[in-house]
Design a protein around this motif. Structure first.
Motif, PDB file in Angstrom:
ATOM      1  N   ALA A   1       0.824  -1.198   0.000  1.00  0.00           N
ATOM      2  CA  ALA A   1       0.000   0.000   0.000  1.00  0.00           C
ATOM      3  C   ALA A   1       0.867   1.261   0.000  1.00  0.00           C
ATOM      4  CB  ALA A   1      -0.920  -0.005   1.229  1.00  0.00           C
ATOM      5  N   ASP A   2       1.954   1.246   0.758  1.00  0.00           N
ATOM      6  CA  ASP A   2       2.855   2.408   0.775  1.00  0.00           C
ATOM      7  C   ASP A   2       3.521   2.608  -0.579  1.00  0.00           C
ATOM      8  OD1 ASP A   2       2.228   2.872   3.403  1.00  0.00           O
ATOM      9  OD2 ASP A   2       3.969   1.791   4.200  1.00  0.00           O
ATOM     10  N   LEU A   3       3.899   1.514  -1.249  1.00  0.00           N
ATOM     11  CA  LEU A   3       4.525   1.634  -2.565  1.00  0.00           C
ATOM     12  C   LEU A   3       3.538   2.199  -3.585  1.00  0.00           C
ATOM     13  CD1 LEU A   3       6.619  -1.679  -2.747  1.00  0.00           C
ATOM     14  CD2 LEU A   3       7.491   0.658  -2.654  1.00  0.00           C
ATOM     15  N   LYS A   4       2.284   1.757  -3.512  1.00  0.00           N
ATOM     16  CA  LYS A   4       1.276   2.313  -4.413  1.00  0.00           C
ATOM     17  C   LYS A   4       1.074   3.799  -4.142  1.00  0.00           C
ATOM     18  CE  LYS A   4      -1.450  -1.941  -4.901  1.00  0.00           C
ATOM     19  NZ  LYS A   4      -2.773  -2.564  -4.640  1.00  0.00           N
ATOM     20  N   LYS A   5       1.057   4.149  -2.879  1.00  0.00           N
ATOM     21  CA  LYS A   5       0.836   5.540  -2.496  1.00  0.00           C
ATOM     22  C   LYS A   5       1.970   6.435  -2.973  1.00  0.00           C
ATOM     23  CE  LYS A   5       0.194   8.437   1.605  1.00  0.00           C
ATOM     24  NZ  LYS A   5       0.104   8.439   3.090  1.00  0.00           N
ATOM     25  N   ASN A   6       3.179   5.938  -2.889  1.00  0.00           N
ATOM     26  CA  ASN A   6       4.346   6.749  -3.238  1.00  0.00           C
ATOM     27  C   ASN A   6       4.771   6.618  -4.688  1.00  0.00           C
ATOM     28  OD1 ASN A   6       4.601   7.631  -0.535  1.00  0.00           O
ATOM     29  ND2 ASN A   6       5.724   5.766  -0.006  1.00  0.00           N
ATOM     30  N   SER A   7       4.254   5.598  -5.400  1.00  0.00           N
ATOM     31  CA  SER A   7       4.694   5.357  -6.778  1.00  0.00           C
ATOM     32  C   SER A   7       3.592   5.540  -7.803  1.00  0.00           C
ATOM     33  CB  SER A   7       5.264   3.934  -6.909  1.00  0.00           C
ATOM     34  OG  SER A   7       6.340   3.732  -6.011  1.00  0.00           O
ATOM     35  N   LYS A   8       2.345   5.699  -7.363  1.00  0.00           N
ATOM     36  CA  LYS A   8       1.232   5.858  -8.293  1.00  0.00           C
ATOM     37  C   LYS A   8       0.426   7.089  -7.914  1.00  0.00           C
ATOM     38  CE  LYS A   8      -0.906   2.275  -9.858  1.00  0.00           C
ATOM     39  NZ  LYS A   8      -1.742   1.068 -10.006  1.00  0.00           N
ATOM     40  N   GLY A   9      -0.224   7.694  -8.919  1.00  0.00           N
ATOM     41  CA  GLY A   9      -1.017   8.895  -8.688  1.00  0.00           C
ATOM     42  C   GLY A   9      -0.266  10.146  -9.109  1.00  0.00           C
ATOM     43  N   LEU A  10      -1.022  11.212  -9.335  1.00  0.00           N
ATOM     44  CA  LEU A  10      -0.425  12.459  -9.810  1.00  0.00           C
ATOM     45  C   LEU A  10       0.501  13.095  -8.785  1.00  0.00           C
ATOM     46  CD1 LEU A  10      -3.502  14.105 -11.599  1.00  0.00           C
ATOM     47  CD2 LEU A  10      -1.529  12.965 -12.637  1.00  0.00           C
ATOM     48  N   LYS A  11       0.322  12.779  -7.518  1.00  0.00           N
ATOM     49  CA  LYS A  11       1.190  13.381  -6.500  1.00  0.00           C
ATOM     50  C   LYS A  11       2.623  12.864  -6.603  1.00  0.00           C
ATOM     51  CE  LYS A  11      -0.258   9.995  -3.044  1.00  0.00           C
ATOM     52  NZ  LYS A  11      -0.871   9.819  -1.710  1.00  0.00           N
ATOM     53  N   THR A  12       2.808  11.737  -7.298  1.00  0.00           N
ATOM     54  CA  THR A  12       4.175  11.241  -7.498  1.00  0.00           C
ATOM     55  C   THR A  12       4.937  12.096  -8.506  1.00  0.00           C
ATOM     56  OG1 THR A  12       3.426   9.737  -9.252  1.00  0.00           O
ATOM     57  CG2 THR A  12       3.414   8.894  -6.993  1.00  0.00           C
ATOM     58  N   LEU A  13       4.207  12.991  -9.189  1.00  0.00           N
ATOM     59  CA  LEU A  13       4.844  13.855 -10.174  1.00  0.00           C
ATOM     60  C   LEU A  13       5.162  15.235  -9.607  1.00  0.00           C
ATOM     61  CD1 LEU A  13       2.470  13.024 -13.175  1.00  0.00           C
ATOM     62  CD2 LEU A  13       4.641  11.929 -12.593  1.00  0.00           C
ATOM     63  N   SER A  14       5.203  15.344  -8.305  1.00  0.00           N
ATOM     64  CA  SER A  14       5.404  16.642  -7.668  1.00  0.00           C
ATOM     65  C   SER A  14       6.863  16.962  -7.390  1.00  0.00           C
ATOM     66  CB  SER A  14       4.616  16.695  -6.348  1.00  0.00           C
ATOM     67  OG  SER A  14       5.052  15.664  -5.466  1.00  0.00           O
ATOM     68  N   SER A  15       7.761  16.190  -7.924  1.00  0.00           N
ATOM     69  CA  SER A  15       9.183  16.460  -7.688  1.00  0.00           C
ATOM     70  C   SER A  15       9.582  17.759  -8.389  1.00  0.00           C
ATOM     71  CB  SER A  15      10.045  15.308  -8.205  1.00  0.00           C
ATOM     72  OG  SER A  15       9.910  15.170  -9.600  1.00  0.00           O
ATOM     73  N   THR A  16      10.588  18.421  -7.822  1.00  0.00           N
ATOM     74  CA  THR A  16      11.028  19.710  -8.363  1.00  0.00           C
ATOM     75  C   THR A  16      11.540  19.570  -9.792  1.00  0.00           C
ATOM     76  OG1 THR A  16      11.632  20.422  -6.132  1.00  0.00           O
ATOM     77  CG2 THR A  16      12.562  21.661  -7.975  1.00  0.00           C
ATOM     78  N   GLY A  17      12.315  18.537 -10.050  1.00  0.00           N
ATOM     79  CA  GLY A  17      12.864  18.346 -11.391  1.00  0.00           C
ATOM     80  C   GLY A  17      11.784  18.157 -12.438  1.00  0.00           C
ATOM     81  N   PHE A  18      10.769  17.350 -12.104  1.00  0.00           N
ATOM     82  CA  PHE A  18       9.684  17.110 -13.057  1.00  0.00           C
ATOM     83  C   PHE A  18       8.901  18.386 -13.322  1.00  0.00           C
ATOM     84  CE2 PHE A  18       5.248  16.136 -13.963  1.00  0.00           C
ATOM     85  CZ  PHE A  18       5.371  15.290 -15.060  1.00  0.00           C
ATOM     86  N   LEU A  19       8.589  19.133 -12.271  1.00  0.00           N
ATOM     87  CA  LEU A  19       7.790  20.350 -12.436  1.00  0.00           C
ATOM     88  C   LEU A  19       8.547  21.405 -13.234  1.00  0.00           C
ATOM     89  CD1 LEU A  19       6.180  20.637  -8.891  1.00  0.00           C
ATOM     90  CD2 LEU A  19       5.128  19.796 -11.006  1.00  0.00           C
ATOM     91  N   VAL A  20       9.839  21.553 -12.985  1.00  0.00           N
ATOM     92  CA  VAL A  20      10.637  22.528 -13.741  1.00  0.00           C
ATOM     93  C   VAL A  20      10.687  22.145 -15.213  1.00  0.00           C
ATOM     94  CG1 VAL A  20      12.953  23.455 -14.062  1.00  0.00           C
ATOM     95  CG2 VAL A  20      11.998  23.264 -11.760  1.00  0.00           C
ATOM     96  N   ASN A  21      10.946  20.883 -15.483  1.00  0.00           N
ATOM     97  CA  ASN A  21      11.009  20.427 -16.872  1.00  0.00           C
ATOM     98  C   ASN A  21       9.642  20.569 -17.551  1.00  0.00           C
ATOM     99  OD1 ASN A  21      12.269  18.926 -19.166  1.00  0.00           O
ATOM    100  ND2 ASN A  21      10.722  17.417 -18.604  1.00  0.00           N
ATOM    101  N   PHE A  22       8.581  20.274 -16.815  1.00  0.00           N
ATOM    102  CA  PHE A  22       7.238  20.407 -17.382  1.00  0.00           C
ATOM    103  C   PHE A  22       6.942  21.865 -17.739  1.00  0.00           C
ATOM    104  CE2 PHE A  22       2.622  21.026 -16.893  1.00  0.00           C
ATOM    105  CZ  PHE A  22       2.175  20.116 -17.846  1.00  0.00           C
ATOM    106  N   GLY A  23       7.309  22.794 -16.850  1.00  0.00           N
ATOM    107  CA  GLY A  23       7.089  24.210 -17.128  1.00  0.00           C
ATOM    108  C   GLY A  23       7.868  24.694 -18.335  1.00  0.00           C
ATOM    109  N   ILE A  24       9.139  24.296 -18.431  1.00  0.00           N
ATOM    110  CA  ILE A  24       9.959  24.687 -19.582  1.00  0.00           C
ATOM    111  C   ILE A  24       9.391  24.111 -20.874  1.00  0.00           C
ATOM    112  CG2 ILE A  24      12.235  24.444 -20.635  1.00  0.00           C
ATOM    113  CD1 ILE A  24      13.425  24.502 -17.827  1.00  0.00           C
TER     114      ILE A  24
END
Length: 638
Positions: free
Chosen positions: A57-80
């Motif tokens: 359950a913890d792995l699903k929580k941390n590895s699945k869902g849109l909140k897993t895309l909240s890392s700084t690197g992903f958000l910066v690249n997405f914005g660029i």
């Protein structure tokens, strides 16, 4: 003359942007797809027993869902990527309206319709020529270039020759070999933008680019093999030696450079929490050799995991512990590689044992049976078997320690016993391409190790390790280690092959004459109590006792034959000698030709002498005169 061209710039910018946005969007969509649609098995979120349900359950929580895309690197690249995509479409629309590179359209240049009469043409020309005349726009190369284009456009519409050239070749000057422009926007030529362009150029060339290169180099230069920092390798070299014990390794791991920034206590509350946890795990800890806050915090957190007291950790400390456990696999591998470099067999084996204990959440004095779900020290007391391997062999109905378990808990224990490894290890020593089984000094010896997983069916592959207390999925692997009785490492390799039967070859040069006994270890990377140790005996014979090798006559003849290089060299020598002989023979022939081929004086002399002889025989008296004549002719010839 080359000029800046907005249209060419549009094409240049489009082609440049597409090299970034295409792979970037592919990466973004791949991550989004993995976050929303990835299977539980692909992220290791499987629960074969109820003990694994919380981990899954913890792995699903941390590895699945849109909140897993909240890392700084992903958000910066997405914005660029989004910004560049918007710019791409704007440039595309600009190309649609003005897409011909370096095009020449006199009507467009003069700002009139294609059906305008001569009066309108002259009026437009007069208006634009006054506007862009160099006298009114001093030191403005863009205005000067526009003025020249206006004059050229007017000429193409008024002058008959220029008009004919434009209609025929698209240019009033006639046929052009090549029209080239610079793919940069025209505003760079505007004198009003000169300071802005210069400042931007300096910022990019002197600031941004050097900073980017420095950042990349400084970050990449910190990491060595297995993505482990060089400072960590230096720390391991300083702390690991042949006398290193398992109880010292948590502190060694805690001092890794990867944790120095994250594990630094930032507030007094952090220090108080570490001190509180320390009082609970102090009895299981080795006396700390370092009192540095980073090392102490990491050491305490690791012991909380090893002694199964993570419930006392705060959320922040739990996250720090998970970060340490996530990177522990590569760090322990790096520790083992350092031990291999030092040839410290005992330390390397202890590092492997430490890895097993971390994965199972156990410590030195814990029973191997604690790897079974729901087992505590109370259940262990009722088990007669001395180790977990013997307990697995007991039929399910006769297993002890399950009296207070529910049927579901018993099923978990039975299922885990099926998942735990049951291996057979075989080894043999030989020399490749040798007909007999004897090994001689200096031979390349091979130790062939065969590992068979008896708990797998034919064609089946091993799955994930059953480790409910380790927060991340771990693949089963085996360390195969060959060492001497003196504690030196000959070979140490990690085998990740998931098949039922795994073969591994260890090659080394046979030592001096004598009988040797080596230790062969086959150790799990994640399970405690399933290690195999066996002896490998090797008798090295004297190579001088081998029968003398006799060369076959045909092989000897082949050895006598010149090589291709020797043939080429001999051919060159022969050519040189032939040329010298030819020169000598030519000289001899010239000398012989000098004897055979008489000069005219010599022939005349012989003729006169023959004539004198004939006259003498006839009784003539002019022999002396003939001799004088012959001598005179000969002297003149000479």
């Amino acid at each position: 003359m080359l000029q800046y061209d907005d249209s060419a710039f549009y094409f240049f910018a489009l082609s440049s942007i597409i090299f970034y946005i295409v792979p970037s969007w592919y990466t973004i969509l791949k991550k989004v797809s993995a976050a929303l649609f990835s299977s539980d098995e692909s992220i290791g979120a499987i629960s074969r027993t109820t003990a694994e349900q919380k981990k899954a359950a913890d792995l699903k929580k941390n590895s699945k869902g849109l909140k897993t895309l909240s890392s700084t690197g992903f958000l910066v690249n997405f914005g660029i990527t989004v910004a560049l995509t918007a710019l791409f479409f704007w440039l595309y629309l600009s190309v649609q309206s003005d897409g011909e590179v370096n095009s020449f359209d006199p009507f467009t240049i003069l700002g009139i319709d294609s059906g305008a009469d001569l009066k309108e043409i002259k009026k437009a020309y007069k208006k634009m020529s006054l506007k862009y005349h160099p006298d009114k726009n001093p030191n403005n190369p863009q205005a000067e270039a526009t003025f020249m284009m206006v004059a050229k456009a007017y000429e193409a519409l008024v002058d008959p020759v220029a008009k004919e050239n434009y209609e025929k070749y698209g240019n009033p000057d006639g046929k052009q070999s090549l029209a080239v422009s610079i793919g940069l926007p025209e505003f760079l030529l505007n004198t009003n933008n000169r300071n802005v362009v210069l400042v931007a150029y300096l910022i990019i060339m002197v600031g941004v680019i050097p900073f980017a290169v420095w950042s990349y180099y400084s970050n990449s230069s910190k990491f060595g093999e297995k993505d482990v920092m060089y400072d960590s390798y230096a720390w391991f070299h300083h702390n690991l030696n042949e006398h290193t014990l398992v109880k010292q390794l948590p502190e060694t791991l805690a001092g890794s450079a990867e944790f120095r920034q994250r594990n630094m206590p930032k507030t007094s509350a952090d220090k108080e929490e570490i001190a509180k946890i320390l009082t609970k795990v102090r009895g299981s800890m080795n006396k700390p050799a370092y009192n540095h806050p980073v090392v102490l915090k990491g050491n305490v957190l690791l012991h909380a995991h090893l002694t199964r007291q993570t419930s006392v950790l705060s959320e922040a400390s739990s996250d720090d512990l998970k970060y340490m456990l996530r990177t522990s696999n590569s760090l322990v591998d790096a520790m083992i590689s350092v031990c291999k470099h030092q040839e410290a067999l005992g330390a390397a084996l202890n590092c492997i044992r430490f890895s097993q204990l971390m994965v199972q959440g156990m410590w030195l004095k814990d029973s191997e049976l604690l790897q079974l779900p729901h087992f505590t020290e109370n259940e262990v007391k009722h088990v007669v078997a001395k180790n977990i391997a013997d307990y697995m062999k007991i039929p399910n109905g006769q297993k002890k320690g399950l009296k207070d378990f529910t049927e579901e808990q018993k099923a978990d224990v039975f299922k885990t016993c099926e998942l735990l490894p049951d291996i057979t290890v075989e080894s043999k020593v030989y020399v490749d391409d040798d007909e007999d089984d004897k090994v001689y000094e200096g031979d390349l010896c091979t130790v062939h190790v065969t590992l068979t997983r008896n708990n797998l069916a034919s064609g089946e592959k091993v799955g994930l390790v059953h480790a409910p207390r380790f927060p991340f999925p771990r693949r089963e692997a085996w360390w195969i280690v060959l060492g001497t009785k003196e504690g030196k490492i000959i070979s140490i390799d990690k085998i990740t092959n998931p098949n039922k039967v795994v073969e591994h070859k260890i090659k080394f040069l046979t030592p001096r004459v004598g009988t040797y006994e080596f230790d062969l270890y086959v150790m799990s990377n994640a399970y405690v109590g399933f290690d195999h140790k066996s002896s490998v005996e090797l008798t090295s014979l004297d190579a001088s006792t081998l029968p003398e090798y006799k060369v076959h006559p045909e092989d000897a003849e082949l050895d006598d034959e010149p090589t291709l290089f020797e043939e080429m060299m001999n051919a060159n020598v022969e050519n040189d000698s032939d040329s010298e002989e030819e020169e000598d023979s030519d000289e001899e022939e010239e000398e012989e030709g000098g004897i055979r081929e008489l000069t005219a004086a010599e022939r005349k002399k012989i003729e006169l002498q023959n004539a004198r002889k004939k006259a003498a025989s006839a009784g003539g008296d002019d022999s002396d005169s003939d001799d004088d004549e012959v001598q005179e002719v000969y002297n003149e010839e000479k």
